[in-house]
Design an enzyme around this catalytic site. Sequence first.
Site, PDB file in Angstrom:
ATOM      1  N   ASP A  45      16.395 -19.517 -26.586  1.00 10.38           N
ATOM      2  CA  ASP A  45      17.259 -18.542 -27.236  1.00 10.38           C
ATOM      3  C   ASP A  45      18.613 -19.161 -27.558  1.00 10.38           C
ATOM      4  O   ASP A  45      19.484 -18.520 -28.148  1.00 10.38           O
ATOM      5  CB  ASP A  45      17.405 -17.264 -26.421  1.00 10.38           C
ATOM      6  CG  ASP A  45      17.994 -17.479 -25.033  1.00 10.38           C
ATOM      7  OD1 ASP A  45      18.288 -18.633 -24.679  1.00 10.38           O
ATOM      8  OD2 ASP A  45      18.140 -16.481 -24.301  1.00 10.38           O
ATOM      9  N   SER A  46      18.782 -20.445 -27.214  1.00  3.47           N
ATOM     10  CA  SER A  46      19.929 -21.219 -27.680  1.00  3.47           C
ATOM     11  C   SER A  46      19.982 -21.281 -29.195  1.00  3.47           C
ATOM     12  O   SER A  46      20.999 -21.673 -29.776  1.00  3.47           O
ATOM     13  CB  SER A  46      19.874 -22.642 -27.116  1.00  3.47           C
ATOM     14  OG  SER A  46      18.614 -23.244 -27.328  1.00  3.47           O
ATOM     15  N   ASP A  84      11.385 -18.841 -25.017  1.00  7.45           N
ATOM     16  CA  ASP A  84      12.315 -18.004 -24.263  1.00  7.45           C
ATOM     17  C   ASP A  84      12.095 -16.520 -24.513  1.00  7.45           C
ATOM     18  O   ASP A  84      11.843 -16.097 -25.651  1.00  7.45           O
ATOM     19  CB  ASP A  84      13.758 -18.342 -24.654  1.00  7.45           C
ATOM     20  CG  ASP A  84      14.425 -19.278 -23.667  1.00  7.45           C
ATOM     21  OD1 ASP A  84      13.889 -19.467 -22.562  1.00  7.45           O
ATOM     22  OD2 ASP A  84      15.494 -19.816 -23.999  1.00  7.45           O
ATOM     23  N   LYS A 114       9.593 -18.354 -20.911  1.00  9.56           N
ATOM     24  CA  LYS A 114      10.661 -18.634 -19.956  1.00  9.56           C
ATOM     25  C   LYS A 114      11.586 -17.436 -19.861  1.00  9.56           C
ATOM     26  O   LYS A 114      11.910 -16.816 -20.887  1.00  9.56           O
ATOM     27  CB  LYS A 114      11.476 -19.868 -20.372  1.00  9.56           C
ATOM     28  CG  LYS A 114      12.585 -20.220 -19.368  1.00  9.56           C
ATOM     29  CD  LYS A 114      13.258 -21.543 -19.690  1.00  9.56           C
ATOM     30  CE  LYS A 114      14.253 -21.446 -20.816  1.00  9.56           C
ATOM     31  NZ  LYS A 114      15.408 -20.570 -20.507  1.00  9.56           N
ATOM     32  N   GLU A 116      15.187 -15.932 -17.570  1.00  9.88           N
ATOM     33  CA  GLU A 116      16.295 -16.307 -16.701  1.00  9.88           C
ATOM     34  C   GLU A 116      16.384 -15.392 -15.487  1.00  9.88           C
ATOM     35  O   GLU A 116      16.072 -14.210 -15.564  1.00  9.88           O
ATOM     36  CB  GLU A 116      17.614 -16.253 -17.487  1.00  9.88           C
ATOM     37  CG  GLU A 116      17.682 -17.244 -18.635  1.00  9.88           C
ATOM     38  CD  GLU A 116      19.011 -17.195 -19.371  1.00  9.88           C
ATOM     39  OE1 GLU A 116      19.937 -16.507 -18.882  1.00  9.88           O
ATOM     40  OE2 GLU A 116      19.132 -17.836 -20.420  1.00  9.88           O
ATOM     41  N   GLU A 183      19.964 -25.316 -14.350  1.00  6.35           N
ATOM     42  CA  GLU A 183      21.065 -25.590 -15.280  1.00  6.35           C
ATOM     43  C   GLU A 183      22.399 -25.601 -14.559  1.00  6.35           C
ATOM     44  O   GLU A 183      22.742 -24.654 -13.835  1.00  6.35           O
ATOM     45  CB  GLU A 183      21.091 -24.566 -16.418  1.00  6.35           C
ATOM     46  CG  GLU A 183      22.207 -24.834 -17.410  1.00  6.35           C
ATOM     47  CD  GLU A 183      22.076 -24.062 -18.705  1.00  6.35           C
ATOM     48  OE1 GLU A 183      22.978 -24.191 -19.563  1.00  6.35           O
ATOM     49  OE2 GLU A 183      21.086 -23.325 -18.878  1.00  6.35           O
TER      50      GLU A 183
END
Length: 283
Positions: A45-46, A84, A114, A116, A183
Amino acid sequence: MPKNTISTLLEMKQRGEKISQLTCYDYTTARIIDAAGINTVLVGDSLGNTMQGYENTLPVTMEEMITYGRSAVRGCKDAFVIIDMPFMSYQVSAQQALTNAGRLIKETGGNAVKLEGGAAVTEQIKAIVDAGIPVCAHIGMTPQSVNVFGGFKVQGKGEDNARRVLEDALAVQQAGAFMVVLECVPPKLAALITKKVDMITIGIGAGNGCDGQVLVYQDMLGMSGEFVPKFVKRFAEIGTAMSDAFKAYDAEVKAGTFPTEELSYAKSDCDDEFLQQLDKEYK
């Protein structure tokens, strides 16, 4: 090179072989990354930052992840593709998480999702894994929580925070995650986590003690402007090369030197006499 799967990636960890990962959001770049032998591709999602120009990842939608995700998947023959789950696509409930994870896999053809978070999202991870969808977790500095952290800051500093990050890693593994992104975690802590867990650890700003590494491809190619995070190495200055090429093209177009005769279709179906006739007819 054989296709990368969960089994082959876990075997690499067991043999002590490092695993490479890069972000990717489009077909053209995915083909190049895949052909280079990169093990895993992350459709992150970057893309909110790199492809859409937002200050953070929060505005990215499910529909956008699906569009970018399926584009990258089409370019990967051997790389294992992880996609993501964007902000608020899994936080509400395990059912919401399962529904959206299912969409990402079904509508993109990706290999895993993925999400978070650590202990707080174990219910979601378990539901997704139980449905047969592999999950990569993401702990430490989680960009979707940027407002909680007050910016992009190293996580796991101090004894209490180090314990929390380790416990998050153990929790997501217990829930069924096969991989975790660490991270902005202190290197010694990341190495300890890697030793303690059976799942694959992928570091970004977490030192070289992890099982593998991930970078945003625009960062490592020098395409992200002047700001470079501390953990990024620029492996090439592609951004500069692109700028030089664009300037050269602009100059030649404006000077009338491009295209040359060699770069034009020399023959025409119509002879000069007919073209002269057309010129007279259409004044």
